[in-house]
Enzyme design. Sequence first.
Site, PDB file in Angstrom:
ATOM      1  N   GLU A  47      75.365  74.462 -52.254  1.00 29.49           N
ATOM      2  CA  GLU A  47      75.960  73.207 -51.802  1.00 29.49           C
ATOM      3  C   GLU A  47      77.421  73.440 -51.415  1.00 29.49           C
ATOM      4  O   GLU A  47      78.263  73.673 -52.279  1.00 29.49           O
ATOM      5  CB  GLU A  47      75.879  72.144 -52.899  1.00 29.49           C
ATOM      6  N   ARG A  51      84.965  69.265 -48.439  1.00 29.75           N
ATOM      7  CA  ARG A  51      86.276  68.895 -48.982  1.00 29.75           C
ATOM      8  C   ARG A  51      87.406  69.732 -48.403  1.00 29.75           C
ATOM      9  O   ARG A  51      88.570  69.549 -48.768  1.00 29.75           O
ATOM     10  CB  ARG A  51      86.284  69.042 -50.507  1.00 29.75           C
ATOM     11  N   THR A  74      79.287  66.197 -50.694  1.00 33.01           N
ATOM     12  CA  THR A  74      80.335  65.204 -50.424  1.00 33.01           C
ATOM     13  C   THR A  74      80.119  64.521 -49.074  1.00 33.01           C
ATOM     14  O   THR A  74      81.061  64.339 -48.296  1.00 33.01           O
ATOM     15  CB  THR A  74      81.755  65.829 -50.503  1.00 33.01           C
ATOM     16  N   LYS A 134      70.675  62.740 -57.463  1.00 34.34           N
ATOM     17  CA  LYS A 134      71.785  63.412 -58.133  1.00 34.34           C
ATOM     18  C   LYS A 134      72.361  62.440 -59.166  1.00 34.34           C
ATOM     19  O   LYS A 134      72.661  61.296 -58.832  1.00 34.34           O
ATOM     20  CB  LYS A 134      72.852  63.787 -57.096  1.00 34.34           C
TER      21      LYS A 134
END
Length: 212
Positions: A47, A51, A74, A134
Site C-alpha cells: 500500500e 501522502r 489515503t 479497513k
Amino acid sequence: MTPAEQSARSAEICRRAAVIPVLVIDDVAHAAPLARALVAGGLPALEVTLRTPAALDVIRAMAEVEGGIVGAGTLLTPADVKAAKAAGATFGVSPGATDRIIAACEEEGLALLPGAATATEVLTLLERGYTVQKFFPAESSGGAPAVKAIGAPIPQVSFCPTGGVSLKNAKDYLGLSNVLCVGGSWVAPKDRMLAGDWDGITALAREAAALR
C-alpha cells in the site's frame, strides 16, 4: 466493478500475507528496491500512501516489480482514485468512505478497501455490499477488543486493521476470526530505506509474514 466484486478482490489480496505494508515514500529511487525486498520477504501486497509528491511515480515503479500487488492508500477524492488507477494501482485504501470515493472506485474498476471505525460505519458499508473493510484508526478506536466486539453482531464483515498496529500487537488482531490481515508501516522503516538496507527490510518482512 461492484462493491461485492471489490470485496472479493480485497479478500484475495488480504489473504496473501499477514501484513500489508503501509508505505510513505519520498524518493522514487527507493520504490523498486523496496518492493523487491518486501516481496522477497513474503509480503506481496504493497500500500503506497498518497501522502508525498512522489507517490504516483512510486506506484508506477512498484507496479513493474514481479510478484508485487500494488495499491494506493489515503484515497481522499475521486481524483485520487483516477490518478492511482492510471499509475498502475490494482487496489485502493481509504481512511473512511464517502459516496463520491465509492462511486469513483466502481467507475474506475479499482478494488476498494474502505475505512470504518464504528458499528454504524461498518453497517453502512455492508449495506452497500462491502464485506471486507479497513478498521481505522485501529488502536485509537479500541484496538483488537473493538474489532472482536463488532464481529459478534456483524460476522459478515472481515477487516484489515490499520493504524497503530505493530509487531508487538499484530497477533492480537490476527488471532481474531474476522481479521484477514493487518496493515503496518514497521516493516519498512525510514532509516533502513535511507540506508539502502534492503536485506534488513526483507528480514523484517519475513518476520511479519510469519505472524500467520
